[in-house]
Design a protein around this motif. Sequence first.
Motif: not given
Lengths: 112, 110
Positions: A36, A43, A98, B35, B37, B43, B45, B88, B90, B94, B97-103
Amino acid sequence: DQQVKQNSPSLSVQEGRISILNCDYTNSMFDYFLWYKKYPAEGPTFLISISSIKDKNEDGRFTVFLNKSAKHLSLHIVPSQPGDSAVYFCAAEVQGAQKLVFGQGTRLTINP
Amino acid sequence: DAGVTQSPTHLIKTRGQHVTLRCSPISGHKSVSWYQQVLGQGPQFIFQYYEKEERGRGNFPDRFSARQFPNYSSELNVNALLLGDSALYLCASSLTETQYFGPGTRLLVL
């Protein structure tokens, strides 16, 4: 217990050259790995991933290499561009769980 | 397509208070993870929810709780805030498999 380690806190590379970011892991159960990119006040943005059944995955300027025997992966960016300047995080998980485990991050600076 | 959205963007609380953070996943994503951070670290979990059920929990005290709603949005609640909860927060969603993060939501505890 740091299961994912990025030993270089920072890296400086000249524009147009190759950037190589490294990551080591200790948990042999990890079988899915991701990189990432993170800009300040945003983010993490997904870049590229690799499953443990492969040893290389490419997407444009980004290539990730996985060496399972050494428990090591690397991200190659070529050619490096000023917009690549950011903090890069390596992450790993047991596929399906996950639950991402992140490294501490490497700050990449691309110099003009 | 809208990405993961989180609210609020920033929050200031005092010790002992509680806080609720909100997350809306990418449309069609049924899994949401949270998450934390802190500065200078990657980050960590906290929780994962799938189809409104908790599927995973990280090493966080019981002061942290979460839930997922029928529309797959999620809330993270933190009670009895401590100075060390400043971070922060987060949210990621998903489909596979791939996780997409917010701001993220930046929480400051004074």
